[in-house]
Design an enzyme around this catalytic site. Structure first.
Site, PDB file in Angstrom:
ATOM      1  N   SER A 181       0.824  -1.203   0.000  1.00 31.78           N
ATOM      2  CA  SER A 181       0.000   0.000   0.000  1.00 31.78           C
ATOM      3  C   SER A 181       0.868   1.266   0.000  1.00 31.78           C
ATOM      4  O   SER A 181       1.649   1.487  -0.915  1.00 31.78           O
ATOM      5  CB  SER A 181      -0.965  -0.037   1.192  1.00 31.78           C
ATOM      6  OG  SER A 181      -1.938   0.967   1.095  1.00 31.78           O
ATOM      7  N   ASP A 208      -9.602  -4.543  -5.101  1.00 29.68           N
ATOM      8  CA  ASP A 208      -9.120  -3.530  -4.150  1.00 29.68           C
ATOM      9  C   ASP A 208     -10.026  -2.308  -4.212  1.00 29.68           C
ATOM     10  O   ASP A 208     -10.205  -1.705  -5.264  1.00 29.68           O
ATOM     11  CB  ASP A 208      -7.685  -3.144  -4.505  1.00 29.68           C
ATOM     12  CG  ASP A 208      -6.965  -2.416  -3.376  1.00 29.68           C
ATOM     13  OD1 ASP A 208      -7.644  -1.697  -2.618  1.00 29.68           O
ATOM     14  OD2 ASP A 208      -5.737  -2.555  -3.271  1.00 29.68           O
ATOM     15  N   HIS A 237      -7.862  -5.162  -0.748  1.00 27.54           N
ATOM     16  CA  HIS A 237      -6.662  -4.452  -0.324  1.00 27.54           C
ATOM     17  C   HIS A 237      -5.958  -5.297   0.723  1.00 27.54           C
ATOM     18  O   HIS A 237      -6.056  -5.055   1.929  1.00 27.54           O
ATOM     19  CB  HIS A 237      -7.034  -3.075   0.219  1.00 27.54           C
ATOM     20  CG  HIS A 237      -5.859  -2.145   0.305  1.00 27.54           C
ATOM     21  ND1 HIS A 237      -5.123  -1.780  -0.798  1.00 27.54           N
ATOM     22  CD2 HIS A 237      -5.270  -1.526   1.355  1.00 27.54           C
ATOM     23  CE1 HIS A 237      -4.154  -0.962  -0.442  1.00 27.54           C
ATOM     24  NE2 HIS A 237      -4.221  -0.807   0.866  1.00 27.54           N
TER      25      HIS A 237
END
Length: 256
Positions: free
Chosen positions: A148, A202, A234
């Site tokens: 991320s 995601d 995610h």
């Protein structure tokens, strides 16, 4: 699976990464039958730097290294640094571990970028890499990986490093800088292999942000492998980490 929560309220700060990351990485560890932990060594031949996501911490991600059981990783030094605490715009100014500022969630291919903050964070990552190279590890055996926000920082760090590194692995990340930064890339940096993994489902860093990465980098002559994971949100799953182990192992050089 390492997951991040979605915004659920407009009246209080949204924590994008919570302590669930500790639990889920631990579950990844439990899903493998008693893997032997890599033995520590004073003569490391390779270096893997893992950069966590927003609101997370380095120690919470350390169980990842126990999944890398191939003999090639017996002489690997791992590092899981924690981001400094900073106010985060998308969390209404809440202070939390953050490598740089994030302006909005979900993150799209066109989201605003905190380029100054990214470049400052890159300097800190480069200092970590420089330390290991000065200790004798070959740049070709240095690998930077991140999830991320940490994946976005991974991308910027390897591309702006003046030497060719072993590789950079981006998980559910995005391009955190504008096209003007591409002019700063050295010829050696452009040869660093880049792997990009992104879940199609995601909803925090949209898959479109991942898809935009390779063509954006191609403008500067940088090649990037993008692997899409259907049904993955995610998160990081076992398949991604197993693929990462194989990807790094294939690029490790016998001498350093």
């Amino acid at each position: 699976i390492v997951s991040m929560t979605q915004p659920v309220s407009v009246t209080k700060p949204i924590v994008l990464v919570t302590l669930t990351s500790i639990t889920t990485i631990f579950l990844l560890f439990l899903s493998r039958p008693n893997p032997p932990a890599p033995k520590p060594t004073s003569m490391a031949r390779s270096f893997v730097l893992w950069l966590h996501g927003l609101g997370d911490s380095g120690p919470a991600n350390e169980p990842i290294k126990t999944l890398f059981t191939s003999p090639e990783f017996r002489l690997t030094k791992w590092s899981f640094p924690s981001a400094p605490h900073n106010p985060v715009t998308c969390n209404y100014g809440a202070v939390m571990p953050s490598w740089f500022d994030i302006h909005e969630i979900p993150i799209t291919a066109n989201s605003p970028k905190d380029e100054d903050g990214v470049l400052q964070a890159v300097k800190n990552v480069h200092a970590m890499i420089d330390k290991e190279i000065a200790a004798g590890i070959s740049p070709n055996n240095v690998f930077v990986c991140g999830f991320s926000q940490g994946g976005a920082l991974t991308l910027a760090s390897v591309l702006l490093y003046p030497k060719t590194l072993g590789g950079g692995a981006v998980f559910s990340g995005w391009v955190p800088f504008n096209s003007s930064v591409l002019d700063q890339l050295s010829p050696d940096a452009k040869r660093t292999p880049i792997s990009w993994a992104h879940g199609i489902d995601d909803r925090t860093v949209l898959f479109e942000a991942g898809q935009a990465g390779p063509p954006f980098l191609a403008k500067a002559g940088v090649s990037c492998e993008l692997k899409a994971y259907p049904g993955l949100g995610h998160s990081i799953n076992n398949e991604e980490l197993q693929n990462l182990e194989s990807w790094i192992r294939a690029r490790l050089q016998s001498s350093s």
